[in-house]
Design an enzyme around this catalytic site. Structure first.
Site, PDB file in Angstrom:
ATOM      1  N   CYS A 146      -0.020  -6.602   3.419  1.00 22.50           N
ATOM      2  CA  CYS A 146      -0.753  -5.154   3.252  1.00 22.50           C
ATOM      3  C   CYS A 146      -2.303  -4.909   4.116  1.00 22.50           C
ATOM      4  O   CYS A 146      -2.511  -4.081   4.647  1.00 22.50           O
ATOM      5  CB  CYS A 146      -0.695  -4.408   1.810  1.00 22.50           C
ATOM      6  SG  CYS A 146       0.710  -4.542   0.831  1.00 22.50           S
ATOM      7  N   ASN A 147      -2.643  -6.169   3.807  1.00 26.39           N
ATOM      8  CA  ASN A 147      -4.962  -6.194   4.672  1.00 26.39           C
ATOM      9  C   ASN A 147      -4.915  -5.763   6.341  1.00 26.39           C
ATOM     10  O   ASN A 147      -5.297  -5.592   6.545  1.00 26.39           O
ATOM     11  CB  ASN A 147      -5.512  -7.565   3.516  1.00 26.39           C
ATOM     12  CG  ASN A 147      -4.755  -8.211   3.847  1.00 26.39           C
ATOM     13  OD1 ASN A 147      -4.149  -8.895   2.910  1.00 26.39           O
ATOM     14  ND2 ASN A 147      -5.671  -9.141   5.171  1.00 26.39           N
TER      15      ASN A 147
END
Length: 366
Positions: free
Chosen positions: A154-155
């Site tokens: 997700c980053n």
């Protein structure tokens, strides 16, 4: 909003070091069908009260998903890993193409203007990568420079932006695109366990594209000033996508403590980001935080002293789409752009969180 003379000088020195990359346009896309949380509980036949509570108290109203097919008895059939990889390829390419075209329209550009394409995904593995498939699908110039970032989670959208900002600075005037395409439907397991229920209650399908260019002061979007990262070494295994021997497939795992771990470390990376700029948190007018989940957002708000208004777009994206993985923060940026409230000189912080456990940030200025 005002800053001191010292801070203005510090930022001036920062921006003179290289060509400044600016946001030129943004676009998003989702898969074909959306479901409310109560609808999903009925479709998937979930009766466990704890799991039902997880879905219904997620601060999510609807998500876009490509659900497994129905079996002869009407229940959803768990898909084999090979079928999921095919699903990922189909959905990620389709959404990615539509998000990219919307992004170019936003930027007033065409496919022929793209000189670099960086694609991000964590919901499936492709060789050749997503960038090659999209270049072929849309007929983009085969000389286009490209890169694929796979498996960072997700980053990864900000990791990609960091890399592409460097490419952009080295190629002033040339258009580059960061494209995050996450077919989270291709990463689901149906086994009735709490481990998979946490994932199944949270993620949705979505793609987001951001066009950037340096050396052109006419571009109206914010300029990228600085990046800062932080890996929480003690929580490396708290978010992972690994092989489930019982299911004979890959499966996500999210540690229940991860919202509090991420929240407790948010100040460290934000302080690093603002270090040397003369800026304080109170000088930041816009916060675009990854829609990681209700508890994650609450932990960030508490630990950074933000207001609910500060994260209105983050919570809005979570409510209407769920967690879209790497592209979530760009969905929020699109909403902020549509809102039309930014003013020249405003500062913003972009923040994403994911496996590692990692917090990524970027400082921008309109």
């Amino acid at each position: 909003m005002t800053t001191s003379i010292a801070s203005a000088e510090a930022l001036s020195a920062l921006t003179e070091l290289t060509e400044i990359t600016r946001f030129a346009g943004v676009g998003t896309a989702v898969s074909a069908t959306s479901y409310s949380q109560p609808e999903l509980l009925e479709i998937l036949g979930i009766r466990d009260p704890k799991i039902r509570s997880l879905f219904l108290n997620s601060a999510i109203d609807r998500r876009f998903l490509a659900l497994p097919p129905e079996g002869r008895d009407g229940t959803r059939v768990a898909e084999a890993q090979g079928d999921l990889l095919e699903k990922h390829k189909k959905i990620a390419v389709d959404m990615g193409c539509r998000a990219l075209e919307a992004c170019l329209k936003s930027a007033g550009a065409t496919l022929s203007d793209i000189r670099h394409l960086c694609c991000v995904t964590s919901t499936g593995f492709l060789t050749p990568g997503l960038s090659a498939l999209i270049i072929r699908e849309l007929g983009i110039d085969p000389h286009c420079s490209r890169a694929d970032i796979v498996g960072m989670g997700c980053n990864a959208g900000l990791n990609a932006l960091n890399v592409v900002a460097g490419w952009s600075a080295a190629h002033p005037g040339e258009l580059a695109v960061v494209l995050c395409s996450e077919a989270c439907s291709a990463a689901y397991a149906l086994d009735g366990t709490m481990r998979t229920a946490v994932v199944n209650s949270l993620f949705g399908d979505g793609s987001a594209a951001l066009a950037v260019v340096s050396g052109d002061g006419r571009v109206p979007g914010p300029r990228v000033l600085k990046f800062a990262s932080y890996i929480i070494i003690d929580a490396v295994d708290a978010m992972r996508y690994d092989w489930d021997r019982d299911q004979d497939r890959f499966s996500f795992f999210l540690d229940p403590q991860i919202p509090y771990v991420v929240g407790a470390h948010a100040e460290i990376v934000v302080d690093k980001l603002l270090s040397g700029t003369g800026l304080r948190r109170s000088d930041i007018g816009h916060w675009l935080v990854h829609s990681g989940g209700k508890k994650v957002i609450d932990a960030i708000v508490v630990n950074l002293g933000l207001s609910r208004h500060d994260v209105r777009h983050t919570t809005g994206v979570l409510r209407e789409y769920g967690n879209l993985s790497s592209g979530s923060f760009l969905f929020s940026y699109e909403r902020l752009t549509d809102e039309g409230v930014t003013r020249p000189g405003d500062y913003g912080v972009l923040m994403t969180m994911g496996p590692g456990s990692t917090i990524e940030t970027a400082l921008v200025q309109w």
